[in-house]
Design an enzyme around this catalytic site. Structure first.
Site, mmCIF file in Angstrom:
data_model
loop_
_atom_site.group_PDB
_atom_site.id
_atom_site.type_symbol
_atom_site.label_atom_id
_atom_site.label_comp_id
_atom_site.label_asym_id
_atom_site.label_seq_id
_atom_site.Cartn_x
_atom_site.Cartn_y
_atom_site.Cartn_z
ATOM 1 N N ASN A 146 -16.541 12.726 36.584
ATOM 2 C CA ASN A 146 -17.652 13.769 36.501
ATOM 3 C C ASN A 146 -18.781 13.108 37.323
ATOM 4 O O ASN A 146 -19.745 12.457 37.029
ATOM 5 C CB ASN A 146 -18.010 13.691 34.978
ATOM 6 N N HIS A 151 -16.382 22.790 37.169
ATOM 7 C CA HIS A 151 -16.974 21.490 37.090
ATOM 8 C C HIS A 151 -16.065 20.610 36.553
ATOM 9 O O HIS A 151 -15.264 20.943 35.796
ATOM 10 C CB HIS A 151 -18.322 21.798 36.130
ATOM 11 N N CYS A 154 -25.285 19.165 34.562
ATOM 12 C CA CYS A 154 -24.064 19.262 35.412
ATOM 13 C C CYS A 154 -24.095 20.587 36.007
ATOM 14 O O CYS A 154 -23.535 20.831 36.995
ATOM 15 C CB CYS A 154 -22.897 18.890 34.697
HETATM 16 N N1 ACO Z 1 -11.220 4.476 24.979
HETATM 17 C C1 ACO Z 1 -10.759 4.278 23.780
HETATM 18 N N2 ACO Z 1 -10.908 5.162 22.951
HETATM 19 C C2 ACO Z 1 -12.097 5.651 22.838
HETATM 20 C C3 ACO Z 1 -12.999 5.893 23.948
HETATM 21 C C4 ACO Z 1 -12.567 5.052 25.124
HETATM 22 N N3 ACO Z 1 -13.174 5.226 26.126
HETATM 23 N N4 ACO Z 1 -13.990 6.788 23.665
HETATM 24 C C5 ACO Z 1 -13.799 7.162 22.464
HETATM 25 N N5 ACO Z 1 -12.525 6.452 21.771
HETATM 26 C C6 ACO Z 1 -12.040 6.768 20.475
HETATM 27 C C7 ACO Z 1 -13.182 7.401 19.723
HETATM 28 O O1 ACO Z 1 -13.907 6.275 19.038
HETATM 29 C C8 ACO Z 1 -12.418 7.838 18.523
HETATM 30 O O2 ACO Z 1 -11.832 6.837 17.595
HETATM 31 P P1 ACO Z 1 -11.764 6.815 16.068
HETATM 32 O O3 ACO Z 1 -10.664 8.179 15.937
HETATM 33 O O4 ACO Z 1 -11.010 5.667 15.623
HETATM 34 O O5 ACO Z 1 -13.116 7.294 15.530
HETATM 35 C C9 ACO Z 1 -11.171 8.334 19.210
HETATM 36 O O6 ACO Z 1 -11.150 7.813 20.564
HETATM 37 C C10 ACO Z 1 -11.006 9.838 19.461
HETATM 38 O O7 ACO Z 1 -12.555 10.314 20.019
HETATM 39 P P2 ACO Z 1 -12.649 11.374 20.318
HETATM 40 O O8 ACO Z 1 -14.332 11.522 20.491
HETATM 41 O O9 ACO Z 1 -12.163 12.619 19.340
HETATM 42 O O10 ACO Z 1 -11.966 11.898 21.604
HETATM 43 P P3 ACO Z 1 -11.864 13.400 22.584
HETATM 44 O O11 ACO Z 1 -10.286 13.564 22.688
HETATM 45 O O12 ACO Z 1 -12.584 14.386 22.120
HETATM 46 O O13 ACO Z 1 -12.259 12.774 23.968
HETATM 47 C C11 ACO Z 1 -14.059 12.908 25.302
HETATM 48 C C12 ACO Z 1 -13.701 12.360 24.030
HETATM 49 C C13 ACO Z 1 -13.293 12.414 26.635
HETATM 50 C C14 ACO Z 1 -15.501 12.452 25.641
HETATM 51 C C15 ACO Z 1 -14.123 14.566 25.189
HETATM 52 O O14 ACO Z 1 -14.748 14.826 24.016
HETATM 53 C C16 ACO Z 1 -14.771 15.048 26.523
HETATM 54 O O15 ACO Z 1 -14.453 15.055 27.537
HETATM 55 N N6 ACO Z 1 -15.798 15.814 26.102
HETATM 56 C C17 ACO Z 1 -16.678 16.422 26.966
HETATM 57 C C18 ACO Z 1 -17.464 15.774 27.768
HETATM 58 C C19 ACO Z 1 -18.191 16.375 28.948
HETATM 59 O O16 ACO Z 1 -17.577 17.358 29.557
HETATM 60 N N7 ACO Z 1 -19.224 15.770 29.029
HETATM 61 C C20 ACO Z 1 -20.044 16.086 30.401
HETATM 62 C C21 ACO Z 1 -20.791 17.434 30.086
HETATM 63 S S1 ACO Z 1 -21.684 17.858 31.674
HETATM 64 C C22 ACO Z 1 -23.187 17.277 31.658
HETATM 65 O O17 ACO Z 1 -23.956 18.003 31.922
HETATM 66 C C23 ACO Z 1 -23.288 15.758 31.674
#
Ligand code: ACO
Length: 336
Positions: A291, A261, A121
Site C-alpha cells: 500500500n 486504491h 490514501c
Molecule cells: N502476521 C501474523 N499475524 C498477524 C499479523 C501479521 N503481520 N497481523 C495481525 N496478525 C494476527 C492478529 O494478531 C490476529 O491474531 P489473534 O487472532 O490471535 O488475535 C490474527 O492475525 C487475525 O488478525 P485480523 O486483524 O483479524 O486479520 P485480518 O484478516 O483482518 O487482516 C489486515 C488484517 C491485513 C490489517 C486487514 O484487516 C486489512 O487489510 N485491513 C485494511 C487495512 C487498510 O486498508 N489500511 C489502509 C487504509 S488506507 C490509508 O489511508 C492508510
C-alpha cells in the site's frame, strides 16, 4: 447526493509518470523483524514485497522524480504548468508543503501555486477532483497532480498489524484540456470524520505535541483498527464508484479498467465483486508495491498505460479510500 461537475472544458490526463525506490523489502525480510510469515501476509493481504525509500530521500524527491516523467510523457516542462497539487500524508515536514518543495526541485521559473492535499490514501483521488475544477472553470490550463507517500517512515516497525502493509512511491499526471469525447466524465468525493479514530497518526500535531513520552509510546506512527477499516473500504469502494458512474451517465459494464486504491487484495476482490467486474479488468500492483497510500493509483495507472493495457477510448475508473475517513472516485475516457 450527486456532485455534478458542470462541464465547460473537457479535462483529461495528458501525461503520466511514476517512481518507486529501488530497495525491495520482501515478506521474508519482514519475518526477521516481526512475528509474521510470508504465508500470512500473502494470504491476508496479497502483498509479496514493497519498496522502501532511503533514510535521506524525502517524499518530495520521489514526487519530483515521478513528476519529471509525467511532464516528459506530456512533452511539456514545469513552466507549462499552472499549479502543482500533491496528495500526501507523509510530507517532508509540516511546512513548507511538498508542493512548494517539488516546485523548487523541478526548478520552476514561474511562481505557480503549489499545495498539498491531505486526505490519507485518498489524497491523489481528492487532488484529481480538485485539479479538474480549476481546468473546467478555465482558471488554469494545466495542473501537475502528484500522489506521493513514504509511509515506511510513518510506521512502527515493531507493529506487525501495520508494518507489513505499506511501501513507498510516487505517481504523477499532467491534467489538461482534451478533445471530446475524451477526459473525465464523472467524479465523487466523500468523508466521514466519525471514522477518523480507526486510522490515525496520533502524535506530533497540536492535540498531542511531540514529547519524550509520545516517542516512547510510539505515538508517532500509524495506528489502525484493521478489521473496521477493511469493512469500510469494501463498502465505500462500491458506493464511490457507483456515484461517479451515475455522474457520468455510465453503468458498471461500461468500465474497461478499474484502478482501485491498493490496500489489500481481499478488499479489491470484494469491491470488484460488488461492481460485477471480472478480476482481469482490475489493475493490481500491490503484490509488488504494497500500500503506497496516495501513490498507489497513479503508480498502477502508469504501469497499465506503459504496458499497453489502457488504450485510447477505454473507460477507466479510479477509486481511492483512506484515513479521515475519506473516499473519492473518478471515471474517465482515456485519450487526448
Ligand atoms: N502476521 C501474523 N499475524 C498477524 C499479523 C501479521 N503481520 N497481523 C495481525 N496478525 C494476527 C492478529 O494478531 C490476529 O491474531 P489473534 O487472532 O490471535 O488475535 C490474527 O492475525 C487475525 O488478525 P485480523 O486483524 O483479524 O486479520 P485480518 O484478516 O483482518 O487482516 C489486515 C488484517 C491485513 C490489517 C486487514 O484487516 C486489512 O487489510 N485491513 C485494511 C487495512 C487498510 O486498508 N489500511 C489502509 C487504509 S488506507 C490509508 O489511508 C492508510
Amino acid at each position: 447526493m450527486t456532485q455534478k461537475i458542470t462541464a465547460n472544458k473537457n479535462v483529461g490526463i495528458i501525461g503520466v509518470g511514476a517512481y518507486a525506490p529501488e530497495t525491495v523489502m520482501t515478506n521474508s525480510d519482514l519475518e526477521k523483524m516481526v512475528d509474521t510469515s510470508d504465508q500470512w501476509i500473502t494470504e491476508r493481504t496479497g502483498i509479496r514485497e514493497r519498496r522502501i525509500s532511503p533514510a535521506d530521500v524525502p517524499t518530495s524527491e520521489l514526487a519530483a522524480l515521478a513528476a519529471e516523467k509525467a511532464l516528459a510523457d506530456a512533452g511539456l516542462t514545469i513552466d507549462d504548468m499552472d499549479a502543482i497539487i500533491i496528495g500526501t500524508s507523509s510530507p517532508d515536514m509540516f511546512y513548507p508543503s511538498v508542493g512548494c518543495l517539488v516546485q523548487t526541485r523541478l526548478k520552476a521559473n514561474r511562481k505557480i501555486p503549489a499545495f498539498d492535499l491531505q486526505a490519507g490514501c485518498s489524497g491523489y483521488s481528492y487532488a484529481m477532483v480538485v485539479a479538474t475544477q480549476f481546468i473546467r472553470t478555465g482558471m488554469f490550463k494545466k495542473v501537475l497532480v502528484i500522489g506521493a507517500d513514504e509511509i515506511s517512515k510513518m510506521i512502527n516497525w515493531q507493529d506487525r498489524n501495520t508494518c507489513i502493509l505499506f511501501g513507498d512511491g510516487a505517481g504523477a499526471v499532467v491534467l489538461g484540456e482534451v478533445d471530446a469525447p475524451y477526459g473525465i466524465l464523472g467524479a465523487f468525493m466523500g468523508a466521514d470524520g466519525i471514522g477518523g479514530e480507526l486510522l490515525k497518526f496520533p502524535a506530533g500535531g497540536t492535540r498531542m505535541p511531540a514529547t519524550e513520552e509520545t516517542v516512547r509510546q510510539k505515538l508517532h506512527s500509524v495506528h489502525m483498527e484493521g478489521n473496521e477499516v477493511f469493512k469500510f473500504a469494501v463498502r465505500v469502494m462500491g458506493e464511490a464508484a457507483g456515484k461517479a458512474l451515475e455522474d457520468a451517465g455510465l453503468v458498471e459494464s461500461d468500465i474497461d479498467w478499474l484502478i482501485p486504491h491498493q490496500a489489500n487484495m481481499r478488499i479489491i476482490q470484494s469491491a470488484a465483486k460488488r461492481l460485477k467486474m471480472p478480476m482481469e479488468k482490475v489493475i493490481i500492483n500491490l503484490d509488488r508495491y504494497g500500500n503506497t497510500s496516495s501513490a498507489s493509483i497513479p503508480l498502477a495507472l502508469d504501469e497499465a498505460v506503459r504496458d499497453g493495457r489502457i488504450q485510447p477510448g477505454n473507460i477507466v475508473m479510479m477509486v481511492g479510500f483512506g484515513a479521515g475517513l475519506t473516499w473519492a472516485s473518478l471515471v474517465l475516457r482515456w485519450g487526448k
